[in-house]
Design a protein around this motif. Structure first.
Motif: not given
Length: 323
Positions: A223, A239, A236, A225
């Motif tokens: 991920d 990815r 978020e 962030v």
């Protein structure tokens, strides 16, 4: 620091991810790397930062005759002359710590040797290294990452124990001004983590990948962030195509470059993450797979030094690419 086990990336996914990477590669943005004068001591887990158009490389770890050592050596690299100059050594061996320019000086936060993480902040002055008592950490940390936004420095995640006590990983985020006094901020979202890539893009701190404790080993994360220091809020953003740890982040314009790292292998991949919409693009390759390497942008070029190019191996070179 890296460990051979527990990449968290099943082999069955590797081919799928490789297909995704091939589709995402942008030849127009590919980077060509040049080899420069290597540093005096190959090492990893090394505090490295850029100041006044030069690189400062301090501490780190290296292997000799099967024994791991923590270096106290410090060196400065001048791109204008392609030369290295010895700096005053650290007071003792030190690795697994972030270095950053804050308040106009190079500072190193925490880190350690074979024991738990430290709480000392070291600052490089005209006469060598000294402890910055005003910025002593509230608790031990190693394998954290750091970023500066405005007049504040942020220290994120990391371990409070030694380099293999993964269960001591934290989600803490602290901020401080040069006058001292650390303030807790909104903690990292999702799993606790360390060995993540970091950079400041558009006034926000972007954090990409890293790893988290998992059954006595570690599991890589995919991920990305984003932290808004004004609102003290995480969100978020994106990815990565696959989970990785030990990559390094370099902000370039409105994107964060994520260079190298480790998945189930040492990675050559270079990704660019848009700070605006989270788009992830593969923009090139390193000349060899590197993890825990350090990259700095200086004068329209990006320099890469230190790191691991194999288990218990240290990358001996210095590489450069035009941005």
């Amino acid at each position: 620091r890296l460990h051979a086990a527990s990449s968290g990336v099943p082999e069955s996914l590797s081919l799928q991810h490789q297909l995704q990477l091939n589709l995402m590669t942008s030849p127009l943005n590919s980077m060509t790397w040049k080899t420069l004068t290597p540093p005096p001591l190959p090492r990893a887990g090394t505090p490295v930062t850029a100041i006044d158009g030069t690189l400062v490389v301090s501490g780190g770890t290296y292997w000799q005759d099967g024994v791991k050592y923590f270096a106290s050596r410090a060196d400065r690299y001048d791109p204008a002359t392609d030369t290295w100059t010895a700096l005053p050594s650290l007071p003792g061996g030190l690795g697994d710590a972030p270095a950053i320019v804050f308040g106009g000086r190079v500072r190193i936060f925490g880190g350690g040797t074979t024991g738990p993480g430290g709480t000392t902040t070291w600052v490089l002055g005209e006469n060598g290294w000294s402890e910055d008592a005003a910025l002593r950490l509230p608790a031990p940390r190693r394998s954290s990452v750091a970023a500066v936004v405005g007049d504040r420095v942020f220290l994120l995640g990391g371990l409070s124990g030694n380099g293999t006590e993964f269960g001591t990983a934290t989600a803490t985020v602290w901020s401080a001004r040069a006058t001292g006094g650390w303030t807790p901020c909104a903690p990292l979202p999702g799993p606790v983590r360390f060995n993540a890539a970091i950079g400041v893009v558009g006034g926000r701190i972007l954090l990409a990948g890293g790893c988290t404790p998992d059954g006595g080993a570690v599991r890589n994360l995919d991920d990305v962030v984003a932290y808004d220091p004004v609102a003290d809020r995480w969100s978020e953003l994106a990815r990565l195509p696959f989970a990785l740890r030990g990559a390094w982040g370099v902000p370039v314009g409105d994107r964060l470059l994520v260079l190298g790292g480790y998945s189930d292998r040492f990675l050559t991949d270079i990704f660019a993450v848009s700070g605006a919409d989270g788009r992830v693009e593969r923009v090139g390759d390193l000349p060899e797979g590197l993890a825990d390497a350090r990259f700095c942008a200086v004068g329209g070029r990006i320099y890469g030094v230190t790191g691991e190019n194999g288990i218990k191996k240290r990358f001996p070179g210095l590489i450069m690419a035009e941005l």
